[in-house]
Design a protein around this motif. Sequence first.
Motif, mmCIF file in Angstrom:
data_model
loop_
_atom_site.group_PDB
_atom_site.id
_atom_site.type_symbol
_atom_site.label_atom_id
_atom_site.label_comp_id
_atom_site.label_asym_id
_atom_site.label_seq_id
_atom_site.Cartn_x
_atom_site.Cartn_y
_atom_site.Cartn_z
ATOM 1 N N ALA A 79 0.850 -1.190 0.000
ATOM 2 C CA ALA A 79 0.000 0.000 0.000
ATOM 3 C C ALA A 79 0.880 1.231 0.000
ATOM 4 O O ALA A 79 1.749 1.371 0.847
ATOM 5 N N GLU A 80 0.662 2.074 -0.969
ATOM 6 C CA GLU A 80 1.368 3.351 -1.038
ATOM 7 C C GLU A 80 2.878 3.207 -0.951
ATOM 8 O O GLU A 80 3.550 3.916 -0.209
ATOM 9 N N GLY A 81 3.436 2.239 -1.692
ATOM 10 C CA GLY A 81 4.884 2.077 -1.729
ATOM 11 C C GLY A 81 5.485 1.412 -0.515
ATOM 12 O O GLY A 81 6.681 1.500 -0.298
ATOM 13 N N LYS A 82 4.673 0.714 0.284
ATOM 14 C CA LYS A 82 5.182 0.062 1.486
ATOM 15 C C LYS A 82 4.597 -1.343 1.603
ATOM 16 O O LYS A 82 3.490 -1.594 1.155
ATOM 17 N N ALA A 83 5.376 -2.246 2.202
ATOM 18 C CA ALA A 83 4.914 -3.609 2.447
ATOM 19 C C ALA A 83 5.751 -4.204 3.573
ATOM 20 O O ALA A 83 6.854 -3.737 3.863
#
Length: 113
Positions: A79-83
């Motif tokens: 999500a939004e460049g994060k994991a």
Amino acid sequence: MTIVTIHQYNEQHLAEVMEVARKIGKVEINVYYDGEMAYCLEGVHRVEAAKRLGIPLILKNREWYEIIETDCEDAEGYAEGKAAVSAIWEYAYGTGVEGSIYSESDFVSVEVE
């Protein structure tokens, strides 16, 4: 403890990293520990440099489920460049292991922070 790196090292780049590591006298890397193994998402050249040079390897212990920035758009939980690190590793390798596998005995000194 088993230390797994995300990919194989490149000899040319390794030579450059070893030059710097030799001057510093130690190597530090972030590792994500899942309870059995320490996974390195970066730093494969530093790990191999520590092994070859016989200098201390300092593991900065991070959480296996830590959320980090990624371009891994298909990883679960992305999500939004994060994991989560666990999702990135599973996305990339499933239940397998890629890269190089080391153990504490490969190094002169393994310090965990």
